[in-house]
Design a protein around this motif. Structure first.
Motif, short mmCIF file in Angstrom:
data_model
loop_
_atom_site.label_atom_id
_atom_site.label_comp_id
_atom_site.label_asym_id
_atom_site.label_seq_id
_atom_site.Cartn_x
_atom_site.Cartn_y
_atom_site.Cartn_z
N LEU A 41 -51.75 6.16 -38.07
CA LEU A 41 -50.85 6.48 -39.12
C LEU A 41 -49.78 5.90 -39.05
O LEU A 41 -48.75 5.61 -39.64
N SER A 42 -49.31 5.53 -37.67
CA SER A 42 -48.04 5.09 -37.30
C SER A 42 -48.16 3.47 -37.21
O SER A 42 -47.11 2.86 -37.19
N GLY A 43 -49.19 3.07 -37.31
CA GLY A 43 -49.36 1.52 -37.02
C GLY A 43 -48.99 1.11 -35.62
O GLY A 43 -48.75 0.14 -35.43
N GLY A 44 -49.07 2.14 -34.68
CA GLY A 44 -48.62 1.67 -33.45
C GLY A 44 -47.24 1.62 -33.23
O GLY A 44 -46.72 1.36 -31.89
N GLU A 45 -46.34 2.10 -33.97
CA GLU A 45 -44.84 1.97 -33.99
C GLU A 45 -44.53 3.20 -33.19
O GLU A 45 -44.53 4.10 -33.59
N ALA A 46 -43.81 2.97 -32.09
CA ALA A 46 -43.50 4.10 -30.96
C ALA A 46 -42.69 5.19 -31.67
O ALA A 46 -42.98 6.33 -31.49
N ALA A 47 -41.47 4.97 -32.55
CA ALA A 47 -40.74 6.01 -33.11
C ALA A 47 -41.41 6.89 -33.97
O ALA A 47 -41.53 7.98 -33.93
N THR A 48 -42.56 6.22 -34.63
CA THR A 48 -43.22 7.00 -35.87
C THR A 48 -44.10 7.84 -35.03
O THR A 48 -44.38 8.94 -35.40
N MET A 49 -44.72 7.19 -34.23
CA MET A 49 -45.72 7.89 -33.15
C MET A 49 -45.12 9.16 -32.62
O MET A 49 -45.75 10.32 -32.84
N ALA A 50 -43.58 9.14 -32.03
CA ALA A 50 -43.22 10.21 -31.72
C ALA A 50 -42.87 11.15 -32.60
O ALA A 50 -43.08 12.37 -32.39
N ARG A 51 -42.61 10.59 -33.89
CA ARG A 51 -42.37 11.77 -35.12
C ARG A 51 -43.50 12.55 -35.49
O ARG A 51 -43.50 13.81 -35.65
N ILE A 52 -44.61 11.88 -35.33
CA ILE A 52 -45.73 12.43 -35.83
C ILE A 52 -46.43 13.41 -34.97
O ILE A 52 -46.62 14.60 -35.00
N ALA A 53 -46.22 13.08 -33.41
CA ALA A 53 -46.71 13.99 -32.32
C ALA A 53 -45.69 15.07 -32.53
O ALA A 53 -46.27 16.28 -32.20
N SER A 54 -44.39 15.15 -32.53
CA SER A 54 -43.76 16.25 -32.92
C SER A 54 -44.10 17.20 -33.66
O SER A 54 -44.07 18.42 -33.60
N GLU A 55 -44.32 16.50 -35.14
CA GLU A 55 -44.71 17.58 -36.19
C GLU A 55 -45.85 18.19 -36.03
O GLU A 55 -45.94 19.53 -36.24
N LEU A 87 -43.78 11.05 -42.22
CA LEU A 87 -43.97 9.73 -42.84
C LEU A 87 -43.36 9.93 -44.30
O LEU A 87 -44.11 9.87 -45.24
N PRO A 88 -42.10 9.89 -44.25
CA PRO A 88 -41.51 9.87 -45.85
C PRO A 88 -42.11 8.66 -46.61
O PRO A 88 -42.22 7.42 -46.27
N GLY A 89 -42.38 9.35 -47.99
CA GLY A 89 -42.95 8.16 -48.98
C GLY A 89 -44.56 8.17 -49.00
O GLY A 89 -45.02 7.80 -49.78
N ARG A 90 -45.07 8.79 -48.01
CA ARG A 90 -46.58 9.02 -47.87
C ARG A 90 -47.08 10.03 -48.65
O ARG A 90 -46.36 11.44 -48.43
N ASP A 91 -48.01 10.16 -49.53
CA ASP A 91 -48.30 11.14 -50.29
C ASP A 91 -49.15 12.29 -49.63
O ASP A 91 -50.30 11.98 -48.86
N VAL A 92 -48.89 13.56 -49.59
CA VAL A 92 -49.48 14.42 -48.64
C VAL A 92 -50.82 14.72 -49.21
O VAL A 92 -51.84 15.01 -48.32
#
Length: 238
Positions: A41-55, A87-92
Motif C-alpha cells: 500500500l505504501s509502495g515501499g516508501e518509508a514514511a508512508t509505511m511508518a504512518r500505516i504501521a502506526s495507524e 493514505l489521504p486521497g485513497r477511498d476507504v
C-alpha cells in the motif's frame, strides 16, 4: 441412554469459535501478511509505511502487531478506516475491498491439529460454529484452506447481517440456528471482544492464549482460560 447421560454430564452442547487467535494462531497467520500489505500500500516508501504501521498498531521493527492494535479484534471495515487515515486521497471502500481479498488469501496457521479435534467434537454430538469480525468471505476461505469448513454448521463474519462482536447478536443467531439455550453454548476466543459478546449473550466463555491477550486480561470475563483449544475436550467433559 449412554448418549443422553453423556450430554447431561458435559458442560455444553455447542461451541462457537472465534477464528483468528483461536482456531488459528494470530501472529503466525497475520504478522507476515501485515508486513506485506503495508509495503504494497505504501509502495515501499518509508514514511508512508511508518504512518500505516502506526495507524494499524503494527511494530515494523519487531514484525508483529502490538497488543493494542485495532486490527486484532476490529472488523475489516475498521481496519480499512485505519489504513485510510494514513493514505489521504485513497477511498476507504477501495481499501476495504483490497484488504478483504488480500486477507482471504493469507495462509492460516492452525493453533492445534484442527481436523481431529473438530471431528471428535462432532462425533460427540456437539454443534460447532465460527463467528469472526473478519468478513464471512475471508472466514470461509480460511476454513476451506485448512480443510475444516464442513465441520461448522454456522459461519458468520461482521458483514453477515447479525452484527459484530462485542455485541451479542451474532452469537444469539448461532443459538437460534442450533435451537439451544445460550447457557448450553460456550463462546471460545482470544480477545475480550469475544468474551464480552459471550457474556452479553448469556453463554459460557473460554479464553485461549493463542492470540495477543494475556491471561490476566481474559480471566475477568472467562469461565476458564486455556493455553489453546486443544485443551477444550477436557474442559467440556469435566
Amino acid at each position: 441412554m449412554t448418549a443422553i447421560r453423556k450430554s447431561m454430564a458435559r458442560k455444553v452442547d455447542a461451541i462457537l469459535f472465534d477464528k483468528d487467535g483461536t482456531l488459528f494462531d494470530f501472529h503466525a497467520t497475520w504478522s507476515g501478511w501485515a508486513a506485506d500489505i503495508i509495503r504494497d500500500l505504501s509502495g515501499g516508501e518509508a514514511a508512508t509505511m511508518a504512518r500505516i504501521a502506526s495507524e494499524i498498531g503494527f511494530d515494523l521493527a519487531v514484525g508483529q502487531f502490538r497488543p493494542e492494535s485495532p486490527m486484532i479484534a476490529g472488523t475489516n471495515r475498521e481496519g480499512a478506516e485505519c489504513v485510510a487515515r494514513a493514505l489521504p486521497g485513497r477511498d476507504v471502500d477501495e481499501i476495504e475491498h483490497l484488504l478483504m481479498l488480500s486477507a482471504a488469501e493469507a495462509a492460516p496457521a492452525p493453533a492445534v491439529p484442527l481436523a481431529e479435534l473438530l471431528g471428535d467434537f462432532m462425533a460427540d454430538g456437539l454443534a460447532l460454529g465460527v463467528m469472526t469480525n473478519d468478513t464471512e468471505y475471508g472466514a470461509r476461505r480460511h476454513l476451506e484452506h485448512a480443510g475444516i469448513e464442513t465441520c461448522f454448521t454456522f459461519v458468520a463474519g461482521f458483514d453477515s447481517g447479525h452484527g459484530a462482536k462485542p455485541q451479542p447478536g451474532p452469537l444469539l443467531a448461532f443459538a437460534r440456528q442450533t435451537g439451544l439455550a445460550p447457557e448450553r453454548i460456550v463462546m471460545v476466543g482470544d480477545s475480550t471482544h469475544d468474551l464480552r459478546a459471550g457474556r452479553a449473550a448469556g453463554m459460557q466463555t473460554v479464553g485461549v492464549l493463542t492470540g495477543t491477550s494475556l491471561a490476566d486480561e481474559l480471566w475477568p470475563l472467562a469461565d476458564a482460560v486455556l493455553p489453546d483449544i486443544g485443551h477444550l475436550p477436557a474442559w467440556v467433559a469435566a
